[in-house]
Design an enzyme around this catalytic site. Structure first.
Site, PDB file in Angstrom:
ATOM      1  N   GLY A 207       0.821  -1.215   0.000  1.00 53.47           N
ATOM      2  CA  GLY A 207       0.000   0.000   0.000  1.00 53.47           C
ATOM      3  C   GLY A 207       0.846   1.252   0.000  1.00 53.47           C
ATOM      4  O   GLY A 207       1.764   1.394  -0.812  1.00 53.47           O
ATOM      5  N   GLU A 208       0.578   2.148   0.951  1.00 49.24           N
ATOM      6  CA  GLU A 208       1.318   3.420   0.958  1.00 49.24           C
ATOM      7  C   GLU A 208       2.795   3.227   1.308  1.00 49.24           C
ATOM      8  O   GLU A 208       3.574   4.179   1.270  1.00 49.24           O
ATOM      9  CB  GLU A 208       0.667   4.428   1.906  1.00 49.24           C
ATOM     10  CG  GLU A 208       0.760   4.027   3.344  1.00 49.24           C
ATOM     11  CD  GLU A 208       0.368   5.155   4.298  1.00 49.24           C
ATOM     12  OE1 GLU A 208       0.535   6.325   3.938  1.00 49.24           O
ATOM     13  OE2 GLU A 208      -0.099   4.846   5.409  1.00 49.24           O
ATOM     14  N   GLY A 210       4.763   1.121  -0.364  1.00 43.17           N
ATOM     15  CA  GLY A 210       5.510   0.683  -1.539  1.00 43.17           C
ATOM     16  C   GLY A 210       5.376  -0.797  -1.876  1.00 43.17           C
ATOM     17  O   GLY A 210       4.400  -1.443  -1.503  1.00 43.17           O
ATOM     18  N   ASP A 238      -4.539  -3.538  -8.272  1.00 43.21           N
ATOM     19  CA  ASP A 238      -4.755  -3.993  -9.656  1.00 43.21           C
ATOM     20  C   ASP A 238      -4.093  -3.048 -10.646  1.00 43.21           C
ATOM     21  O   ASP A 238      -3.570  -3.469 -11.679  1.00 43.21           O
ATOM     22  CB  ASP A 238      -6.261  -4.057  -9.960  1.00 43.21           C
ATOM     23  CG  ASP A 238      -6.961  -5.020  -9.032  1.00 43.21           C
ATOM     24  OD1 ASP A 238      -6.425  -6.111  -8.816  1.00 43.21           O
ATOM     25  OD2 ASP A 238      -8.028  -4.673  -8.512  1.00 43.21           O
TER      26      ASP A 238
END
Ligand code: AMP
Length: 308
Positions: A207-208, A210, A238
């Protein structure tokens, strides 16, 4: 031009984030993957299924982004796959509120003849037997098969999932899913265990924070671009996979070195996806915007250090 087959859901999503709420909007793994891959010069085909309730306008949208939609079956009397999710305040975790399989329940994928010899196959999130069904239809062994999945399929179809995982070169999953799949908390150990299941390359999305790319003893890490505004993380995973697959299909180079660049492209495209609700941002994305952000990415991660 290199050919890319994408299989995954084409869906209605209802999303709630701390910034707002949407009714049924266009979503689905194949939708996000296709939109993301459409930023590369590749000939891509989406294989999926929708119900009679799915607006023609959404299909046209995919077609207008040069995604071949011949492989999207329309079951007139059926209902489209529906997913609903609610994000927590940190936007990094979410609860699934509803997953209605509908037409996906009896879906038999059909890869259009023209795409059965594609170089790259991107098996997006849906039932592992459908993913395997697509692989089985390829008349030539793809140069690269990439698989994405999620906890939902681990919960209800683990054996089928383990069977298809054996047959792919790359797996892209998020950290939570990697832990669920392997029972390991350490992502390094989890990646090793996933290697043992079959894939030579393992991408773990955080996610945030990386993404990590593992290949035997080699590891590469790409951060996510720090963004001022994150409205809706739906589809970021996706979109990452679509950028990764699209770049690799375009370049035809499946080495670890080139996969690093593919991870950067995936992360860059995902950074756009989260800026607006649903697919909105991806619909209007231009090459110039992508280029600019790649440049930002480069300066974010480049440094000089002298090691004596
Ligand atoms: P992501 O945020 O990248 O994990 O993907 C979100 C997209 O996945 C949404 O547009 C959903 O329609 C789709 N989705 C949610 N659950 C499933 C599932 N069990 N199988 C396939 N696609 C799903």
């Amino acid at each position: 031009m290199s050919k890319l087959v994408i299989v995954g859901t084409v869906a209605f999503d209802a999303i709630e984030t701390p910034f707002g709420k949407t009714d049924k909007i266009l979503g689905g793994a194949a939708t996000y993957i296709g939109l993301s891959a459409s930023n590369f010069d590749v000939d891509s085909s989406a294989v999926s299924v929708v119900g009679g309730d799915f607006p023609q306008e959404y299909l046209d949208l995919l077609k207008n982004r040069n995604i071949d939609i011949e492989g999207i079956e329309i079951v007139k009397e059926g209902k489209t796959f529906f997913w609903s999710g609610k994000y927590h305040n940190d936007m990094n975790s979410r609860d699934t509120l509803a997953t209605e399989l509908n037409v996906l329940e009896h879906f038999n994928p059909i890869v259009p003849d023209n795409y059965k010899d594609s170089d790259v196959v991107m098996l997006g999130n849906l039932h592992p037997l459908v993913q395997q069904g697509v692989l089985n239809q390829m008349t030539k062994k793809p140069k690269l098969a990439i698989l994405d999945t999620m906890n939902f399929w681990m919960d209800i179809a683990l054996d089928d999932l383990l069977s298809v995982i054996k047959n792919v070169d790359v797996i892209t999953i998020n950290d939570e899913e990697a832990r669920q799949l392997t029972g390991e908390y350490s992502l390094v150990v989890a990646a090793r265990k996933v290697h043992e299941m079959g894939p030579k390359y393992v991408v773990i999305k955080k996610g945030e924070h990386g993404a990590l790319l593992f290949h035997n003893e080699n590891v590469f890490y790409a951060p996510a671009l720090p963004l001022e505004e994150v409205f809706d993380p739906t589809g970021a995973g996706d979109t990452f996979a679509g950028g990764f697959a699209g770049y690799l299909a375009k370049t035809g180079d499946f080495s670890f070195e080139n996969m690093k660049t593919a991870v950067i492209y995936g992360s860059t495209l995902a950074s756009f996806c989260v800026e607006k609700f649903g697919t909105e941002r991806m619909q209007s994305l231009t090459d110039k915007e992508i280029y600019k952000r790649l440049d930002q990415f480069k300066s974010l991660t480049q440094f000089d250090i002298e090691l004596n």
